[in-house]
Design an enzyme around this catalytic site. Structure first.
Site, short mmCIF file in Angstrom:
data_model
loop_
_atom_site.label_atom_id
_atom_site.label_comp_id
_atom_site.label_asym_id
_atom_site.label_seq_id
_atom_site.Cartn_x
_atom_site.Cartn_y
_atom_site.Cartn_z
N GLN A 30 6.94 -15.11 15.14
CA GLN A 30 6.16 -14.87 14.13
C GLN A 30 5.78 -16.20 13.42
OE1 GLN A 30 5.35 -11.77 14.59
NE2 GLN A 30 4.63 -11.86 12.45
N HIS A 63 2.21 -17.52 14.08
CA HIS A 63 1.11 -16.91 13.86
C HIS A 63 0.25 -17.63 12.64
CE1 HIS A 63 0.34 -12.81 15.50
NE2 HIS A 63 1.78 -12.49 15.34
N GLU A 98 7.11 -6.37 7.25
CA GLU A 98 6.23 -5.88 8.12
C GLU A 98 6.96 -5.37 9.71
OE1 GLU A 98 3.64 -8.66 9.85
OE2 GLU A 98 2.06 -7.45 10.65
N HIS A 99 7.61 -6.24 10.07
CA HIS A 99 8.61 -6.19 11.41
C HIS A 99 10.11 -6.24 10.87
CE1 HIS A 99 4.65 -8.04 12.89
NE2 HIS A 99 4.62 -7.10 13.58
N ASP A 150 3.97 -5.75 19.70
CA ASP A 150 2.73 -6.45 19.64
C ASP A 150 1.84 -6.27 20.71
OD1 ASP A 150 3.22 -7.51 17.21
OD2 ASP A 150 3.50 -9.65 18.09
N HIS A 190 -14.34 28.00 -15.51
CA HIS A 190 -13.29 28.21 -14.59
C HIS A 190 -12.83 29.69 -14.44
CE1 HIS A 190 -13.47 23.97 -14.25
NE2 HIS A 190 -12.50 24.06 -13.18
#
Lengths: 407, 407
Positions: free
Chosen positions: A233, A236, A300-301, A334, A393
């Site tokens: 990670q 990235h 996220e992960h 991934d 209504h």
């Protein structure tokens, strides 16, 4: 009312326009309300209630006594809930007609992202799927992206990246068609553009932030595996964040030296080192504490590299995608294991889901009420509409009930 | 990496902070890109591509020839797609922990909206459900709202409305807790505040606009019913819009006079008359044209008051909620038939769904890969990661495959 007889099809789009929406002044006013509530809390809430409503509540929170007393004010007839015959309701998933996929180019051709977005878009049955992706330094789109698009049956590929790509898909240009929903990751310009075009009603997959992983490791975990996962990670981007929670002092020390060793071998070492500055190895007393922390962080992960990882899945409240056991590395998700890799970052796993086929569908509800149905439901609708002071209504029901009496 | 040993729980929130996100300058730059693409189209796209990427594509759209040629650049090994054993993936729905429901007060106590939001929130299992609603002129929250909240088992009710209520739920104050997702309709201040707080990652149900109905009527439809349905939406607000599409000149004339007659009897006549100024009766050649027009308009409510309404449901692409046949009036859906009345307006039915239990859930994916699984998947992941120039991703697999070879 305006009467329009047999309009030409070219005029339909104009006939579909809604009454004008409020403009810029409103935004300024509302921004200042938000910023004062953010900084001053209750004080600002009381202030604006007084200013706009002309009345300030004694207490912001309604007391339990007042809630209990409310029942005395409600007539019995209005209290009677109902279930009924003659009413058929259902819900149908329908593909979003026009979608746009943004595939970043930059330092690597992310054809895996095209797979992760294009496959569910195709499965959902979206009629028009377009791709925007920046060209490389040679002025060409990477062949891996083109090949993947072709595999998926996507032929409308536009050679443009950045905020201008998002704007083009949102509003359309001479060449690039407008779409109703835009998917895909990107740099900060792309992210900001996706945030801003929502104001005009274009939907996006989810808000974005830098990629991140949180690993929970016990003293059984291989430090080599954990370090490799953290670095996968960290490479990235410089703003990525990786976190390890552990109950073991020894694991913490081992992972630290493994990270220091492995990072030296990475081609993207400089990026990873920058990301490691934002990153944390945290010792906590128990695995339960690790899960609690992780729920607060909402990663996220989430990699759970402990003995019997399955025993804690029920406690996981906030995470994008969870990887259980020592062989479930995040890079499997991934690329190849089958889950989607377009996931909520930055804590958004608290309130957003990752991309799936559902993200390319919307749901339409249908209902069919027959004479028996309106006879059963009608009186309740009339009562409720009246209680909300909405006579129109009520009347839509009354004219129907009246017509049935005449039968 | 930062090492943190046994942090106190009070420090966890700070430890969960992500690296800082970009600020105001970015917004100014991106806003100007969007506005130029909006007004200048392709020209602006070429301009910004040149400015930011340093290279301008010959053609924005990638040619089909170039797509076909791309295959020659891809090694066969990378082309081999795979399915495999030893991999188990699943997806779990988990309730969003903290949600806020905004219930407008204003001219009527909308307890039906509280039912429409509170019931799915309870069904989803949200742990913390709070309600903000403005007090009346007497400084009290309407007892109908309190009674309905109590029925639903919601006890955290705050006496505040407007943009300050949305801001308070988004960021929290001393009294009002912060939530992760905010639901409910409101005036333009509320709507704008919901739009703006999304920038900080708080989710909302959907973008909002004025309420609307589109009725498709043939020469069989009762003009009295159609007029009552149109007026039931027109009474919502001066910015509401109601549209009738018909294939019959006679129906058009009859509905027009019925609307003129019935509107005089409404307590909210002034509002309805204002809304009728934005409203349209449109004659079209065929029912298919009516459906096509409706798909373009994407109405919040679609009433199909024609013979055999069921025969056209398959053609409906964009609508919030659909009412079939002469007895299915929209107010039934507003109160009692079972579908949700929190629906996408303003054309957003093209890309958004109405509220449902799903709106209060998020989905987490899980995966468990064993030794056999990583042996099967591993080589493909390595290849794909390498093709994306992400060696760290590749390495997370390689260390595992290596450990298996040593077995």
């Amino acid at each position: 009312m305006n009467i329009i007889m047999l309009p030409e099809e070219e005029s339909w789009k104009e006939l579909c326009l809604r009454p004008g929406l409020p403009g810029k002044d409103l935004e300024t006013v509302v921004k200042s309300i938000i910023s004062r509530v953010k900084s001053e809390g209750d004080k600002a809430v009381y202030y604006f209630s007084g200013k706009f409503d002309g009345v300030v509540p004694e207490n912001l929170k309604v007391s339990y006594e007042e809630i209990l007393k409310s029942e005395a004010h409600i007539p019995q007839s209005l209290k009677n809930a109902i279930t009924t015959k003659g009413v058929r309701c259902w819900r149908k998933s329908v593909a979003i007609e026009k979608v746009g996929l943004y595939i970043p180019g930059g330092s690597a051709p992310l054809f895996s992202t095209l797979l992760m977005l294009g496959i569910p878009a195709k499965l959902a049955g979206c009629g028009e799927i377009i791709v925007c992706t920046p060209q490389g330094k040679d002025g060409k789109v990477n062949p891996l992206i083109l090949y993947t698009a072709h595999l998926l049956g996507i032929a409308d590929i536009f050679s443009v990246g950045g905020a201008q790509a998002i704007a083009a898909m949102a509003y359309g240009t001479e060449t690039i068609p407008e779409v109703y929903k835009i998917f895909g990751p990107g740099n900060q310009y792309v992210t900001k553009a996706k945030e801003l075009i929502q104001h005009d009603g274009i939907a996006i997959d989810m808000p974005a932030g830098p990629s991140e992983v949180l690993v929970i490791a016990d003293d059984n975990a291989s430090a080599e595996f954990v370090a490799a996962d953290l670095l996968s990670q960290a490479e990235h981007g410089p703003d990525s964040q990786v976190i390890m929670l552990t109950t073991s002092n020894i694991t913490l020390e081992k992972v630290k030296s493994e990270v220091d060793k492995q990072v030296q071998l990475l081609p993207r070492k400089d990026i990873a080192l920058k990301a490691l500055e934002n990153s944390r190895l945290i010792l906590l007393p128990t695995i339960d504490d690790c899960i609690d922390f992780s729920n607060l962080y909402a990663p996220e992960h989430l990699i759970i590299n402990i003995c019997d990882a399955n025993s804690v899945t029920g406690m996981i409240k906030n995470a994008g995608s969870v990887f259980l056991g020592s062989f479930s590395c995040e890079s499997a998700g991934d690329y190849a294991s089958g889950t989607n890799h377009t996931l909520p970052t930055n804590g958004f796993a608290k309130n957003y889901s990752g991309v799936s086929t559902e993200s390319f569908l919307k749901k339409i509800t249908f209902q069919e009420i027959n004479a028996e149905g309106i006879r059963n439901l009608g009186p309740s609708i009339e009562l409720m509409a009246e209680a909300e002071s909405l006579s129109g209504h009520m009347n839509a029901v009354s004219v129907r009930l009246k017509s049935l009496k005449n039968d």
